[in-house]
Design a protein around this motif. Structure first.
Motif, PDB file in Angstrom:
ATOM      1  N   ILE A 271      14.904  21.125 -15.101  1.00  0.00           N
ATOM      2  CA  ILE A 271      13.710  20.344 -15.437  1.00  0.00           C
ATOM      3  C   ILE A 271      12.644  21.257 -16.044  1.00  0.00           C
ATOM      4  CG2 ILE A 271      11.808  19.022 -14.446  1.00  0.00           C
ATOM      5  CD1 ILE A 271      13.783  17.969 -12.363  1.00  0.00           C
ATOM      6  N   GLY A 272      12.470  22.433 -15.439  1.00  0.00           N
ATOM      7  CA  GLY A 272      11.503  23.388 -15.972  1.00  0.00           C
ATOM      8  C   GLY A 272      11.882  23.852 -17.364  1.00  0.00           C
ATOM      9  N   SER A 273      13.162  24.119 -17.560  1.00  0.00           N
ATOM     10  CA  SER A 273      13.636  24.557 -18.875  1.00  0.00           C
ATOM     11  C   SER A 273      13.413  23.478 -19.930  1.00  0.00           C
ATOM     12  CB  SER A 273      15.125  24.916 -18.795  1.00  0.00           C
ATOM     13  OG  SER A 273      15.600  25.382 -20.038  1.00  0.00           O
ATOM     14  N   ALA A 274      13.567  22.210 -19.540  1.00  0.00           N
ATOM     15  CA  ALA A 274      13.314  21.112 -20.475  1.00  0.00           C
ATOM     16  C   ALA A 274      11.847  21.088 -20.897  1.00  0.00           C
ATOM     17  CB  ALA A 274      13.702  19.787 -19.832  1.00  0.00           C
ATOM     18  N   ALA A 275      10.944  21.363 -19.941  1.00  0.00           N
ATOM     19  CA  ALA A 275       9.516  21.419 -20.272  1.00  0.00           C
ATOM     20  C   ALA A 275       9.235  22.561 -21.249  1.00  0.00           C
ATOM     21  CB  ALA A 275       8.701  21.609 -18.993  1.00  0.00           C
TER      22      ALA A 275
END
Length: 230
Positions: A189-193
């Motif tokens: 999820i963080g990488s998507a942000a």
């Protein structure tokens, strides 16, 4: 890509993978190696098993308020790391001198940050390393407002070095913020942000054509807020 064959021979499998394939002994042997490197030992009569009955997913995070807060902070950290990083990359075309030389210098400047980040993580921990690096990167942004060519290049190089350390910190820190079973999901999820920030960064960098101050102040203020949230 050149280093991938080397990693293939030296990078171990994960214990969870061995467990999922029914190779409990190999999983235990790997944990013993990890314990040896960390100057500790696996408890005697240690039993390993894979809990296949409990299903986890994105809604697992939404069901827990603490995990929701954790995910939001994590996403903001990834977002700002990527935004500062790509802001410096894509606005490098405005630096004085040859654009290709500037790009090469900024690429090399990132390497000391990666190495320094490793030692900072060991000395100061994940949280304070991340807060310090993103705060210092914010300072570099503000100083870059003064358009002396040498000053701007120095600040860009320092900023790139700091973002190198930021990437090292956020990868470790974000994975350790979550319970084991949703760790990959949380990091994803963080990488998507971060990818969203990479899409936005070129447009913010182009604002330099309109105002040489607004992009640096905007990203700098967001970086200060990010430092405070951690």
């Amino acid at each position: 890509t050149i280093m991938l064959p080397v990693c293939f021979f030296f990078m171990p499998e994960s214990p969870r993978y061995y467990l999922s394939k029914g190779k409990d002994k190999k999983a235990l042997q790997l944990l013993e190696k990890v314990a040896k490197v960390n100057n500790t030992a696996v408890p005697e009569n240690c039993m390993l098993y894979e809990d296949v009955d409990t299903k986890v997913g994105f809604f697992t995070i939404l069901q827990n308020k603490k995990l929701v807060v954790c995910a939001l902070i994590n996403m903001y950290g990834w977002f700002m790391t990527s935004l500062v990083y790509y802001m410096l990359w894509f606005s490098a075309k405005y630096l004085a001198g040859d654009i290709y030389v500037n790009a090469a210098v900024l690429g090399v400047a990132e390497l000391p940050g990666r190495v320094g980040g490793y030692f900072a993580l060991q000395k100061f921990g994940r949280k304070y390393t991340f807060m310090g690096c993103i705060g210092a990167a914010c300072l570099c942004m503000f100083i870059s407002i003064w358009k002396d060519p040498i000053n701007v290049k120095i600040m860009y190089c320092l900023g790139k070095a700091l973002t190198g350390a930021l990437w090292a910190a956020i990868y470790l820190y974000s994975s350790e913020m979550y319970p084991t079973r949703i760790r990959n999901l949380g990091s994803g999820i963080g990488s998507a942000a971060a990818r969203v920030a990479a899409l936005i960064a070129p447009f913010i960098g182009d604002w330099i054509d309109v105002s040489p101050i607004v992009p640096y102040v905007l990203v700098g203020v967001l970086a200060i807020i990010c430092s405070g949230t951690f």
